[in-house]
Design an enzyme around this catalytic site. Structure first.
Site, PDB file in Angstrom:
ATOM      1  N   GLU A   1      -3.793  -8.826  -4.246  1.00  0.00           N
ATOM      2  CA  GLU A   1      -4.005  -8.674  -2.749  1.00  0.00           C
ATOM      3  C   GLU A   1      -3.024  -7.558  -2.271  1.00  0.00           C
ATOM      4  OE1 GLU A   1      -2.136  -9.982   1.119  1.00  0.00           O
ATOM      5  OE2 GLU A   1      -1.225  -9.604  -0.923  1.00  0.00           O
TER       6      GLU A   1
ATOM      7  N   CYS B   1       0.921  -1.118  -0.055  1.00  0.00           N
ATOM      8  CA  CYS B   1       0.030   0.050   0.201  1.00  0.00           C
ATOM      9  C   CYS B   1       0.768   1.176  -0.099  1.00  0.00           C
ATOM     10  CB  CYS B   1      -0.918  -0.132   1.331  1.00  0.00           C
ATOM     11  SG  CYS B   1      -2.068   1.372   1.287  1.00  0.00           S
TER      12      CYS B   1
END
Length: 435
Positions: free
Chosen positions: A121, A82
């Site tokens: 993911e 992220c």
């Protein structure tokens, strides 16, 4: 259709293990793993130790990989970090994303190869990052990019433990599909709340309550270009949703799983002979853990002289054996609050988890990381890994979708940059990265 897989950010092969466990014909034709700043490439070495060496297994910086030279594939998979996905104008009046942000390498791979399906993911905080000032911007940028490339998207934040797996690990799973697939034609025309509860690939083995809450929508078409989107988009994404043709639907779901559950006790070894794993083997460790895991109220003073109290609740010590393990981090086995401390089955003494137990928390085969890497790296790679059982569960749903596809139609796909009604996709596809 064929079931060729390309794996980005492969780690020690979690996506591959999860898909190949299904024995349904998945064939990994290319993979890349690179640990930046590390001389020893332990994860890549483990990948090769299990899957063999191949000219199509890449151990180089992904930003330097020629994506167009990658063999054709039908499913792109990968877990990526992220990061800040904002873009900005440059002095040369071009558009630039932050250098080194790995999402843009995924975007480059998709635009170079245009696979029918993508399965990714990420950590659960992706849905809310970068924070309160522009909540949801980063995940929105991913949806915006995929929309401009000609894909529909479904996502779901899944806590592995809610489906019987041995770790309380929350991750966002993203499934994207090209707009010429039968699946896209089907789900893009249905009410999106019905897609979420009925037709999503997640539902095959990860059932949810059909009653969704907090349903809401937003249209990305109101943003005039990618800069406008990057500067102004904000939205509260819930834990599941869809995106088709600029329209985002999101809602909150709850698991309806009623099966058996694996606990921390279930994955512990009956006997451990490494004395260094025991907390009392080194003076002061037990007292340090008792402090770290206990409740705290600590007076503090800010830089401007404001006095405040930092508070922290207590946590189970040792970890409860009758529950799934907590989320495992890359710092596992260090003396800190997040580290698992368990009661040894044979002696009753408190200890760290064994590297095999770390593998079991992610449902890898025993000794998967016992390929020459030191123990601290075995913990590190498992802290970076995913729960293999979740990949297998979602993979079953993707299997069904791929079986229904018409391969000849997919061969005729027109890349999104050639679609005339997308008036600023060239701007997006020509992003250049500057310091």
């Amino acid at each position: 259709m064929q079931k060729r897989v390309a794996e980005m950010f492969a780690g020690v092969g979690g996506f591959r293990v999860g898909l190949e466990n299904l024995n349904t014909g998945w064939d990994t034709v290319w993979a890349n793993q690179w640990e930046p700043g590390k001389k020893a490439q332990y994860a890549y070495d483990a990948y090769v130790a299990h899957f063999g060496s191949s000219e199509n297994y890449s151990n180089e910086d992904i930003s330097k990989v020629d994506k167009s030279a990658v063999p054709d594939f039908d499913l792109l998979v990968g877990g990526f970090p992220c990061q800040d996905y904002s873009v900005a104008s440059t002095k040369a009046k071009g558009i630039a994303g932050k250098k080194g942000v790995l999402w843009w390498d995924i975007r480059d791979m998709i635009s170079a190869k245009f696979p029918p399906f993508v399965f990714l993911e990420n950590v659960d905080r992706l849905l809310s990052s970068p924070g309160a000032k522009q909540r949801g911007r980063d995940f929105g940028m991913i949806l915006y990019t995929l929309n401009q490339l000609g894909y529909g998207v479904q996502w779901r934040m899944i806590n592995a433990a809610e489906y019987g797996f041995p770790q309380r690990r929350r991750r966002v799973f993203i499934f994207a599909y090209r707009n010429d697939t039968k699946y896209y034609a089907k789900v893009s025309q249905e009410p999106q709340n019905e897609v979420v509860v009925r037709d999503a690939p997640y539902n095959k083995s990860l059932p949810i309550n059909p009653k969704l809450t907090l349903e809401k929508e937003i249209d990305m078409a109101s943003y005039k270009n990618i800069l406008d989107f990057s500067d102004n988009f904000t939205f509260k994404f819930e834990n599941t949703g869809t995106m088709h043709e600029n329209k985002i639907f999101t809602a909150k779901y709850e698991s309806s799983y009623q099966g058996p559950y694996q606990t921390l006790d279930d994955i512990l070894l009956p006997e451990v002979d490494d004395e260094n794993l025991f907390i009392d083997a080194k003076e002061g460790r037990l007292e340090k853990f008792e402090y770290l895991k206990g409740p705290k109220r600590i007076p503090r003073v800010s830089a401007d002289g404001h006095e405040w109290v930092y508070s922290e609740g207590g946590m189970a010590f040792p970890d409860a054996g009758n529950k799934p393990g907590r989320t495992m981090l890359t710092s596992e086995k260090s003396v800190n609050r997040s580290t698992h401390v368990v009661e040894d089955k044979k002696t009753g003494r408190l200890r760290f988890i064994h590297p095999i137990e770390a593998e079991r928390l992610n449902m890898f085969p025993d000794n998967w990381t016992n390929t020459g890497m030191p123990n601290n790296m075995r913990y590190f790679t498992m802290g970076n890994a995913l729960v293999v059982g979740v990949i297998s569960a979602i993979g079953k749903g993707i299997d069904d979708i791929m079986l229904e596809e018409n391969e000849s139609k997919l061969d005729e796909f027109i890349p999104a940059k050639s679609i005339p009604e997308v008036n600023h996709v060239d701007l997006l596809l020509n992003l250049e990265f500057t310091e």
